[in-house]
Design an enzyme around this catalytic site. Structure first.
Site, PDB file in Angstrom:
ATOM      1  N   SER A  42     -11.090  -0.830  -1.508  1.00 42.63           N
ATOM      2  CA  SER A  42     -10.064  -0.881  -0.563  1.00 42.63           C
ATOM      3  C   SER A  42     -10.366  -0.625   0.679  1.00 42.63           C
ATOM      4  O   SER A  42      -9.644  -1.305   1.610  1.00 42.63           O
ATOM      5  CB  SER A  42      -9.363   0.486  -0.807  1.00 42.63           C
ATOM      6  OG  SER A  42      -8.619   0.537  -2.145  1.00 42.63           O
ATOM      7  N   HIS A  65      -3.792   6.368   2.646  1.00 47.59           N
ATOM      8  CA  HIS A  65      -4.484   5.047   2.243  1.00 47.59           C
ATOM      9  C   HIS A  65      -3.988   3.731   3.077  1.00 47.59           C
ATOM     10  O   HIS A  65      -4.930   3.124   3.705  1.00 47.59           O
ATOM     11  CB  HIS A  65      -4.349   4.881   0.747  1.00 47.59           C
ATOM     12  CG  HIS A  65      -5.227   3.839   0.225  1.00 47.59           C
ATOM     13  ND1 HIS A  65      -4.976   2.581   0.193  1.00 47.59           N
ATOM     14  CD2 HIS A  65      -6.507   3.794  -0.467  1.00 47.59           C
ATOM     15  CE1 HIS A  65      -6.032   1.973  -0.458  1.00 47.59           C
ATOM     16  NE2 HIS A  65      -6.782   2.666  -0.859  1.00 47.59           N
ATOM     17  N   ASP A  89       0.709  -1.152  -0.070  1.00 45.93           N
ATOM     18  CA  ASP A  89       0.018  -0.069   0.013  1.00 45.93           C
ATOM     19  C   ASP A  89       0.966   1.357   0.158  1.00 45.93           C
ATOM     20  O   ASP A  89       2.177   1.029  -0.534  1.00 45.93           O
ATOM     21  CB  ASP A  89      -1.160  -0.063   1.260  1.00 45.93           C
ATOM     22  CG  ASP A  89      -2.362   0.648   0.869  1.00 45.93           C
ATOM     23  OD1 ASP A  89      -2.341   1.699   0.741  1.00 45.93           O
ATOM     24  OD2 ASP A  89      -3.249   0.022   1.165  1.00 45.93           O
TER      25      ASP A  89
END
Length: 581
Positions: free
Chosen positions: A430, A248, A199
């Site tokens: 996600s 994220h 990620d």
């Protein structure tokens, strides 16, 4: 078979193919077992047209491309080994195959002064060169395919609603899948399991994550830190410690295991994670400046997670590999480049979980690698268990298989973000995928016998999901069909999954199979002994189980053979043939 007696039957596995057939047998509970409709697509051949386009568009006629060797490692012998032996075998086999098959090519590149980088998780060499070099390498017999080093855009939430505030209790999504019930009823929070991600990185000292970071040697004070084997940055932008320039990765890790009180997660102020008792490591897959990853960089991360190395990039240690890799990213459709990495993870007992993408609501919009058969591809639902409009639907474009495999809460999710703070309202597949990764951690923590058994664990998650039907009709789905191309098997239920794992007897006591693995030469067969022992079984009753055969064959990867023993019936010595073509 009469009561209180034993009997042996023979099953014959015949190989009518042209290559050695490696097999492995697992006893699984009887029931509907999801057989794959296809195997992963075979390696392409020749040169991908994108490579020629990249060269033509380059001012100096140079581009970076990936040379995939024709021979890829066969790792099928790994499945019957214990965790330590399995990890070392996979690493050694991959490196040996790469060293042997790349040697002549690498020697030629050295003579030409070509810049290159060798990989082994996929037997490939990443090369920087021109058209002449591409054509030369494509002509070499050991080269199977030359593909582009394409860019992968950084994952991003579909939307962020910053007005969503904390309930000062367990988050709705954690309660929805029953993770908090697992903590209280079974005293299982993911202890002993290591989660990971590819990620944007993670803020390692975030209050919800620092105590679960494997680099924290003495939680809860964490005054001794070691980032070796726990962090890797292919871009060398933060080489010494984990960071997250994008938010994220910190958000997705929070959903996997975040809690500001992991020892008492039920009473935590910020109970944001599914498996707060697990530990984590990570690899930064995306460039801080461009927001892009490359195929080469993603393969480097995949290789790091298979056998993590120290901060210098040396001394890989497969004993320190994680159990689960969360991949909250998706890109294009029907790609081959990551398939061999997924195969290596799985051979090493690592579960790969992938987002299916945010290209919905149209049919046939699932992205890669989540459209692979050998991973759990995840769709997103809201708080009412309705599929999110953005969630990509199946079927998979190339193969037509049903995707997603499973769905999870992914609409308006609150989790950790850099700065030591929390933010709600994030939406995307996600956000859904970490719920599945965390649930795997709970299952394996509760039932260590299942740790590393990717296929059976996937089956448990699918079978215990809350089935949801749809009228969308993607791929010809009927209104009452489960699984379907909108929800897969349905919305994940962590509590039901752990309950099933705990209640199931994984070693069938009345059946012994020998051998459970082996290799069958072409035009040969292997007798497999099925020894039944009816001691303690009730007269007049029948008992059933399934044998799951896994193969290295390019077309048939697995088969399920039902086995039934009835107590009190006459004995018939029979041979059960399986003809393998």
């Amino acid at each position: 078979i009469p009561p209180e007696s034993t009997s042996t039957y023979t099953l014959s596995l015949a190989n009518e193919g042209t290559g050695d057939l490696n097999f492995h047998i697992t006893e699984v509970p009887s029931g509907t077992y999801p057989l794959p409709l296809y195997t992963d697509p075979a390696m392409p051949t020749g040169v991908d047209p994108q490579v020629y386009s990249d060269i033509a568009d380059s001012p100096d006629g140079m581009t970076k491309f990936i040379v995939y060797m024709h021979q890829q490692a066969d790792l099928s012998a790994a499945y019957e080994m214990d965790r330590h032996a399995r990890g070392q075998y996979v690493l050694d086999t991959l490196r040996n195959v790469a060293n042997q098959t790349q040697a002549n090519l690498v020697s030629e590149l050295n003579k030409r002064g070509v810049t290159y980088e060798s990989r082994y998780i996929v037997n490939a060499v990443i090369v920087n060169g021109n058209l002449s070099l591409v054509n030369y390498l494509a002509s070499r017999p050991e080269v199977g395919y030359i593909g582009p080093n394409a860019a992968v855009p950084a994952p991003a939430p579909v939307s962020i609603d910053t007005t969503v505030e904390s309930p000062d209790t367990i988050e709705w999504n954690i309660e929805k899948i029953g993770a908090n019930q697992v903590w209280t009823d079974f005293n299982v929070t993911g202890q002993g399991i290591v989660l990971s991600s590819i990620d944007s990185g993670v803020q390692w000292d975030h209050p919800a994550l620092v105590n679960q970071y494997r680099g924290c040697l003495n939680p809860p004070t964490c005054d001794q830190i070691d980032h070796n084997y726990n962090w890797w940055d292919p871009f060398n932008q933060s080489p010494s410690m984990p960071h997250d320039a994008d938010s994220h990765g910190t958000h997705t890790m929070g959903t996997m295991l975040g809690s500001d009180d992991p020892t008492e997660p039920i009473s935590a102020t910020n109970a944001i994670g599914v498996a707060p008792g697990a530990r984590w490591i990570t690899c930064d897959g995306f460039d801080d400046n461009t927001g892009l990853a490359s195929y080469a960089g993603m393969l480097e991360c995949a290789e790091f997670l298979l056998a993590p190395w120290d901060l210098t990039g040396a001394n890989p240690n497969p004993d320190l590999r994680p159990d689960i890799v969360n991949n909250s990213w998706a890109f294009n459709q029907a790609q081959w480049w990551f398939s061999q990495a997924i195969y290596a993870w799985r051979a090493g007992g690592i579960m790969g979980v992938f987002a299916n993408g945010n290209e919905g609501p149209g049919c046939g919009t699932v992205n890669d690698p989540g459209d692979n058969e050998n991973v759990l591809g995840v769709g997103a639902t809201d708080s009412s268990d309705i599929i999110a409009d953005f969630s990509s639907r199946g079927p998979a474009v190339l193969t037509g298989i049903t995707k997603p495999d499973i769905s999870a809460p992914g609409d308006s999710i609150r989790s950790s973000i850099p700065g030591g703070i929390y933010e709600g309202g994030w939406s995307g597949t996600s956000m859904a995928t970490p719920h599945v990764a965390g649930t795997v951690a709970l299952i394996w923590s509760a039932v260590p016998e299942l740790r590393g058994n990717v296929q059976v664990t996937s089956w448990i998650i699918e079978q215990t999901a809350k089935g949801i039907t749809t009228n969308q009709g993607c791929g010809g789905d009927l209104p009452n069909e489960i699984p379907n191309n909108t929800y897969g098997w349905g919305r994940i239920n962590a509590y039901a999954a752990v309950s099933m794992a705990l209640a199931t007897q994984w070693d069938i006591p009345w059946l012994n199979v020998d051998p459970v693995k082996g290799s069958v030469a072409p035009n040969a067969s292997q007798d497999i002994s099925l020894a039944f022992d009816t001691a303690g079984l009730n007269n007049g009753n029948c008992y059933v189980s399934d044998l799951k055969f896994e193969y290295n064959d390019p077309y048939v990867t697995e088969e399920v053979v039902p086995v039934e023993v009835c107590i009190g019936y006459p004995i018939h010595n029979i041979i059960l043939p399986i003809i393998f073509k």
